[in-house]
Motif scaffolding. Structure first.
Motif, PDB file in Angstrom:
ATOM      1  N   GLY A   1     -24.078  -1.888   0.563  1.00 58.66           N
ATOM      2  CA  GLY A   1     -23.349  -1.287   1.690  1.00 58.66           C
ATOM      3  C   GLY A   1     -22.020  -0.691   1.243  1.00 58.66           C
ATOM      4  N   TRP A   2     -21.478   0.174   2.097  1.00 61.02           N
ATOM      5  CA  TRP A   2     -20.277   0.939   1.740  1.00 61.02           C
ATOM      6  C   TRP A   2     -19.042   0.418   2.453  1.00 61.02           C
ATOM      7  N   ILE A   3     -17.926   0.459   1.722  1.00 61.71           N
ATOM      8  CA  ILE A   3     -16.632   0.145   2.314  1.00 61.71           C
ATOM      9  C   ILE A   3     -15.791   1.413   2.286  1.00 61.71           C
ATOM     10  N   ALA A   4     -15.069   1.666   3.375  1.00 60.86           N
ATOM     11  CA  ALA A   4     -14.126   2.791   3.428  1.00 60.86           C
ATOM     12  C   ALA A   4     -12.746   2.222   3.722  1.00 60.86           C
ATOM     13  N   VAL A   5     -11.795   2.548   2.850  1.00 59.78           N
ATOM     14  CA  VAL A   5     -10.442   1.990   2.955  1.00 59.78           C
ATOM     15  C   VAL A   5      -9.443   3.134   3.016  1.00 59.78           C
ATOM     16  N   LYS A   6      -8.566   3.094   3.999  1.00 64.57           N
ATOM     17  CA  LYS A   6      -7.449   4.049   4.029  1.00 64.57           C
ATOM     18  C   LYS A   6      -6.152   3.261   4.042  1.00 64.57           C
ATOM     19  N   VAL A   7      -5.251   3.618   3.125  1.00 67.63           N
ATOM     20  CA  VAL A   7      -3.934   2.965   3.052  1.00 67.63           C
ATOM     21  C   VAL A   7      -2.864   4.031   2.802  1.00 67.63           C
ATOM     22  N   PRO A   8      -1.604   3.728   3.138  1.00 66.79           N
ATOM     23  CA  PRO A   8      -0.521   4.635   2.735  1.00 66.79           C
ATOM     24  C   PRO A   8      -0.378   4.596   1.213  1.00 66.79           C
ATOM     25  N   HIS A   9       0.072   5.697   0.623  1.00 65.12           N
ATOM     26  CA  HIS A   9       0.404   5.704  -0.809  1.00 65.12           C
ATOM     27  C   HIS A   9       1.796   5.095  -0.956  1.00 65.12           C
ATOM     28  N   GLY A  10       1.890   3.915  -1.578  1.00 67.86           N
ATOM     29  CA  GLY A  10       3.149   3.170  -1.622  1.00 67.86           C
ATOM     30  C   GLY A  10       4.332   3.973  -2.156  1.00 67.86           C
ATOM     31  N   PRO A  11       4.294   4.409  -3.436  1.00 73.85           N
ATOM     32  CA  PRO A  11       5.456   5.111  -4.000  1.00 73.85           C
ATOM     33  C   PRO A  11       5.773   6.425  -3.278  1.00 73.85           C
ATOM     34  N   HIS A  12       4.753   7.131  -2.804  1.00 74.05           N
ATOM     35  CA  HIS A  12       5.026   8.416  -2.152  1.00 74.05           C
ATOM     36  C   HIS A  12       5.655   8.221  -0.767  1.00 74.05           C
ATOM     37  N   GLN A  13       5.246   7.158  -0.068  1.00 72.19           N
ATOM     38  CA  GLN A  13       5.882   6.860   1.222  1.00 72.19           C
ATOM     39  C   GLN A  13       7.346   6.475   1.012  1.00 72.19           C
ATOM     40  N   LEU A  14       7.613   5.710  -0.051  1.00 70.28           N
ATOM     41  CA  LEU A  14       8.997   5.313  -0.333  1.00 70.28           C
ATOM     42  C   LEU A  14       9.844   6.532  -0.692  1.00 70.28           C
ATOM     43  N   MET A  15       9.254   7.444  -1.471  1.00 76.25           N
ATOM     44  CA  MET A  15       9.966   8.676  -1.838  1.00 76.25           C
ATOM     45  C   MET A  15      10.314   9.483  -0.585  1.00 76.25           C
ATOM     46  N   LYS A  16       9.342   9.611   0.325  1.00 74.30           N
ATOM     47  CA  LYS A  16       9.583  10.357   1.566  1.00 74.30           C
ATOM     48  C   LYS A  16      10.716   9.713   2.365  1.00 74.30           C
ATOM     49  N   GLU A  17      10.697   8.379   2.449  1.00 73.25           N
ATOM     50  CA  GLU A  17      11.737   7.677   3.198  1.00 73.25           C
ATOM     51  C   GLU A  17      13.116   7.902   2.566  1.00 73.25           C
ATOM     52  N   ARG A  18      13.157   7.920   1.235  1.00 71.87           N
ATOM     53  CA  ARG A  18      14.448   8.118   0.562  1.00 71.87           C
ATOM     54  C   ARG A  18      14.977   9.520   0.797  1.00 71.87           C
ATOM     55  N   ILE A  19      14.065  10.504   0.800  1.00 68.11           N
ATOM     56  CA  ILE A  19      14.499  11.880   1.082  1.00 68.11           C
ATOM     57  C   ILE A  19      15.044  11.968   2.507  1.00 68.11           C
TER      58      ILE A  19
END
Ligand SMILES: [Zn+2]
Length: 316
Positions: free
Chosen positions: A204-222
């Protein structure tokens, strides 16, 4: 005098690769003053902080310590959503692009006669609704009593308030299990991914969606530099505890025994309706970034990839 909170317990080595070289990348702040009446023990963490540390080995980031308060996460998520809020969550369809794409990619992988799906963290039931419309026999798991009841009512589909061991004991098995914006909220995600196999059919198949950790942090810093008074935040109250990169998400799935792992840039969340031209502009930017990340070589490693989408198969 304010009473002390229940303290913290160190998390130790990297939850994904076991590496021990972890360095601080940001700090999470606790703010629970709204819980002063509902849960005074939780409220005592207000003002405490904990470091978020990134593994040099695999790129995954996690809190250096977790609150020792029993059932911390259940208590933090014990939110009594209003009916109006839940209706808006269901109706606005801000995650419909993600949900529709996940259902379509799973339909590519699972033959029509075998299409059974379990959505973990089903929230108000939007994904199972769209999956059912696409011909899947869809069910959800949602532990929050209010959203669980809402999802069952809104969709007419089974929404379980049970853990995976219970579903396994009931003999329930699914051709696909989805975790959309769920794994980032769970400590020790490899264990969670192993648990999913309890209810997956062989292969069977699993589908996982998560935020990209470092890229979300970069966006927040900007944003913190551009917007006066804005404090970058990716993990306050430890709402997010597991911060993935493409490589560490792949490793987590492989360590949990999944094969045929593919990782791409996830479809974007859309702003809620009713903001006119400003919304149209934001939609265009997000769709454009996703499209660009998908066509570029190694696009999933560029900051265009704000979210990660993975598919993998339970090893037979
Ligand atoms: Zn690691």
């Amino acid at each position: 005098m304010t009473e002390a909170h229940a303290g913290f317990a160190p998390t130790g080595a990297c939850w994904i690769c076991g590496g021990e070289r972890l360095r601080p990348v940001t700090r999470a702040i606790f703010e629970f003053s709204a819980y002063a009446q509902q849960d005074p023990e939780l409220a005592r963490y207000t003002g405490a902080t904990v470091e978020i540390v990134r593994c040099r080995g695999c790129g995954f980031a996690q809190p250096a310590a977790l609150p020792s308060l029993p059932d911390y996460f259940e208590r933090m998520y014990d939110q009594r959503w209003s009916d109006e809020w839940m209706e808006a969550e269901f109706r606005d369809g801000t995650k419909d692009l993600i949900f529709r794409e996940v259902v379509a990619r799973l339909s590519d992988r699972v033959p029509a006669r075998r299409r059974t799906l379990l959505d973990l963290g089903a929230h108000v039931g939007r994904l199972i609704q769209l999956a059912a419309e696409a011909g899947w026999r869809a069910e959800g798991v949602e532990l929050n009593p209010r959203t669980s009841a809402y999802a069952a009512r809104a969709t007419g589909l089974p929404v379980h308030r049970a853990d995976l061991r219970d579903l396994e004991a009931q003999g329930r098995r699914y051709a696909a299990v989805t975790l959309i914006d769920v794994l980032e909220h769970i400590p020790r995600p490899v264990e969670a991914l192993l648990g999913v196999k309890r209810v997956l059919e062989p292969g069977g198949w699993i589908a996982v969606k998560v935020p990209h950790g470092p890229h979300q942090l970069m966006k927040e810093r900007i944003r913190g530099r551009v917007v006066p008074g804005y404090r970058p935040t990716v993990a306050d109250n430890l709402v997010h505890v597991s911060h993935f990169t493409a490589g560490s998400l792949r490793m987590a799935l492989e360590r949990a025994g999944y094969v045929d792992v593919s990782i791409t840039t996830a479809a974007p969340v859309l702003p809620p309706p009713g903001q006119g031209a400003a919304r149209a502009g934001r939609v265009a930017v997000r769709r454009g970034m996703t499209a660009a990340a998908r066509v570029l070589p190694f696009g999933v490693r560029t900051p265009l990839a704000m979210n990660l989408q993975a598919y993998a198969r339970a090893f037979v």
